[in-house]
Design an enzyme around this catalytic site. Sequence first.
Site, PDB file in Angstrom:
ATOM      1  N   SER A   8       0.783  -1.214   0.120  1.00 52.32           N
ATOM      2  CA  SER A   8       0.081   0.079  -0.054  1.00 52.32           C
ATOM      3  C   SER A   8       0.863   1.135  -0.007  1.00 52.32           C
ATOM      4  O   SER A   8       1.588   1.655   0.907  1.00 52.32           O
ATOM      5  CB  SER A   8      -0.900   0.070   1.229  1.00 52.32           C
ATOM      6  N   HIS A  33      -0.947  -0.933  -4.623  1.00 54.30           N
ATOM      7  CA  HIS A  33      -2.176  -0.528  -3.850  1.00 54.30           C
ATOM      8  C   HIS A  33      -2.478   0.765  -3.598  1.00 54.30           C
ATOM      9  O   HIS A  33      -1.435   1.268  -2.766  1.00 54.30           O
ATOM     10  CB  HIS A  33      -2.647  -1.575  -2.775  1.00 54.30           C
ATOM     11  N   ASP A  35      -4.493   4.148  -2.270  1.00 49.07           N
ATOM     12  CA  ASP A  35      -5.835   4.430  -1.624  1.00 49.07           C
ATOM     13  C   ASP A  35      -5.920   6.115  -1.923  1.00 49.07           C
ATOM     14  O   ASP A  35      -5.053   6.731  -1.750  1.00 49.07           O
ATOM     15  CB  ASP A  35      -5.598   4.382  -0.112  1.00 49.07           C
ATOM     16  N   MET A  37      -8.474   8.887  -0.945  1.00 52.37           N
ATOM     17  CA  MET A  37      -9.307   9.521   0.088  1.00 52.37           C
ATOM     18  C   MET A  37      -9.601  10.844  -0.199  1.00 52.37           C
ATOM     19  O   MET A  37      -8.894  11.920  -0.221  1.00 52.37           O
ATOM     20  CB  MET A  37      -8.628   9.158   1.699  1.00 52.37           C
ATOM     21  N   HIS A  66      -8.062   1.947  -4.946  1.00 53.15           N
ATOM     22  CA  HIS A  66      -8.944   1.780  -3.984  1.00 53.15           C
ATOM     23  C   HIS A  66      -9.606   3.421  -3.703  1.00 53.15           C
ATOM     24  O   HIS A  66      -8.766   3.915  -2.949  1.00 53.15           O
ATOM     25  CB  HIS A  66      -8.332   1.098  -2.702  1.00 53.15           C
ATOM     26  N   MET A  68     -11.796   5.674  -1.635  1.00 51.66           N
ATOM     27  CA  MET A  68     -12.305   5.884  -0.530  1.00 51.66           C
ATOM     28  C   MET A  68     -13.086   7.221  -0.525  1.00 51.66           C
ATOM     29  O   MET A  68     -12.581   8.154   0.432  1.00 51.66           O
ATOM     30  CB  MET A  68     -11.601   5.617   0.645  1.00 51.66           C
ATOM     31  N   MET A 137     -12.274  -4.782   4.207  1.00 52.06           N
ATOM     32  CA  MET A 137     -11.446  -4.046   5.027  1.00 52.06           C
ATOM     33  C   MET A 137     -11.506  -4.533   6.350  1.00 52.06           C
ATOM     34  O   MET A 137     -12.228  -4.703   7.044  1.00 52.06           O
ATOM     35  CB  MET A 137     -12.255  -2.704   5.440  1.00 52.06           C
ATOM     36  N   GLY A 142      -9.585   4.828   6.407  1.00 47.67           N
ATOM     37  CA  GLY A 142      -9.208   6.121   6.501  1.00 47.67           C
ATOM     38  C   GLY A 142      -7.678   6.183   7.112  1.00 47.67           C
ATOM     39  O   GLY A 142      -7.106   7.402   6.874  1.00 47.67           O
ATOM     40  N   GLY A 145      -1.882   1.978   9.530  1.00 50.92           N
ATOM     41  CA  GLY A 145      -1.318   1.552  11.060  1.00 50.92           C
ATOM     42  C   GLY A 145      -2.310   1.155  12.187  1.00 50.92           C
ATOM     43  O   GLY A 145      -1.913   0.905  13.358  1.00 50.92           O
ATOM     44  N   ASP A 175      -7.416  -5.837   3.092  1.00 48.60           N
ATOM     45  CA  ASP A 175      -6.929  -4.538   3.742  1.00 48.60           C
ATOM     46  C   ASP A 175      -6.859  -3.918   4.589  1.00 48.60           C
ATOM     47  O   ASP A 175      -7.843  -3.745   5.315  1.00 48.60           O
ATOM     48  CB  ASP A 175      -7.567  -3.479   2.418  1.00 48.60           C
ATOM     49  N   GLY A 176      -5.541  -3.849   5.398  1.00 50.36           N
ATOM     50  CA  GLY A 176      -5.572  -3.300   6.687  1.00 50.36           C
ATOM     51  C   GLY A 176      -5.137  -4.396   7.730  1.00 50.36           C
ATOM     52  O   GLY A 176      -5.574  -5.466   7.832  1.00 50.36           O
ATOM     53  N   GLY A 177      -3.807  -4.072   8.522  1.00 50.18           N
ATOM     54  CA  GLY A 177      -3.455  -4.696   9.719  1.00 50.18           C
ATOM     55  C   GLY A 177      -2.855  -5.984   9.117  1.00 50.18           C
ATOM     56  O   GLY A 177      -2.496  -6.870   9.878  1.00 50.18           O
ATOM     57  N   GLY A 197       0.651  -2.212   4.228  1.00 48.78           N
ATOM     58  CA  GLY A 197       1.279  -1.073   4.187  1.00 48.78           C
ATOM     59  C   GLY A 197       2.575  -0.764   5.116  1.00 48.78           C
ATOM     60  O   GLY A 197       3.493  -0.892   4.816  1.00 48.78           O
ATOM     61  N   SER A 198       2.056  -0.438   6.362  1.00 46.62           N
ATOM     62  CA  SER A 198       3.018  -0.176   7.190  1.00 46.62           C
ATOM     63  C   SER A 198       3.932  -1.364   7.352  1.00 46.62           C
ATOM     64  O   SER A 198       5.293  -1.316   7.750  1.00 46.62           O
ATOM     65  CB  SER A 198       2.512   0.007   8.778  1.00 46.62           C
TER      66      SER A 198
END
Length: 218
Positions: A8, A33, A35, A37, A66, A68, A137, A142, A145, A175-177, A197-198
């Site tokens: 990401s 990926h 994002d 926003m 993606h 948002m 998600m 939004g 991390g 997507d996420g974590g 991502g992170s």
Amino acid sequence: MSNLIAPSVLAADFANLQRDIEMVNNSDADWFHIDIMDGVFVPNISFGMPVLKAITKHAKKTIDVHLMIVNPDQYIETFADLGADILTVHYEACTHVHRTIQAIKAAGMKAGIALNPHTPISVLEDIIQDLDLVCIMSVNPGFGGQSFIENTYKKTSQLKHLIEFSNSECQIEIDGGVTDKNANKLIEAGANVLVAGSYVFKSDNPTETIKSLKELVN
């Protein structure tokens, strides 16, 4: 078909964006990926069209965008022109989801739908055969991390059953974590695209982190 890793770009170093794009190009990653926003649909603002244009100029892999944002329909042609290969919109942001999907495909892109953590899989029953991708998600959209939401495994499994029941060829993206701690369990539940991502960009050696994650899930 191998399972895919999609770093990401939101977690990249914006002061060294070209360097990070080249890193992903030269890594074992499969997709970028990205994002987008708007500060309305989600409480944060990421990059807009000029930055995406700069990214696609250097990126040599699939561009997975993606959105948002509210009113995604009015920007579909713009994102096609900017080089998006896959365009994912949020179910919660679309009044006429089926029409939006058809418009994305008519613009020459693959069509994805993203679901917020509180949105059930059942809303996809009438459109699953039209989709190329569903993005679940696993954090609230939004912010980067965030901690992974455990209910994601159950939703992924439910989605996998719906895809099989409907004879759909839709891919499941998380997507996420995502980290090495939950990647295998997500794949076992039915996912085949993991956004990281992170976990990638904040690591000491992002190239090696991508490589080890890719090996872990294949």
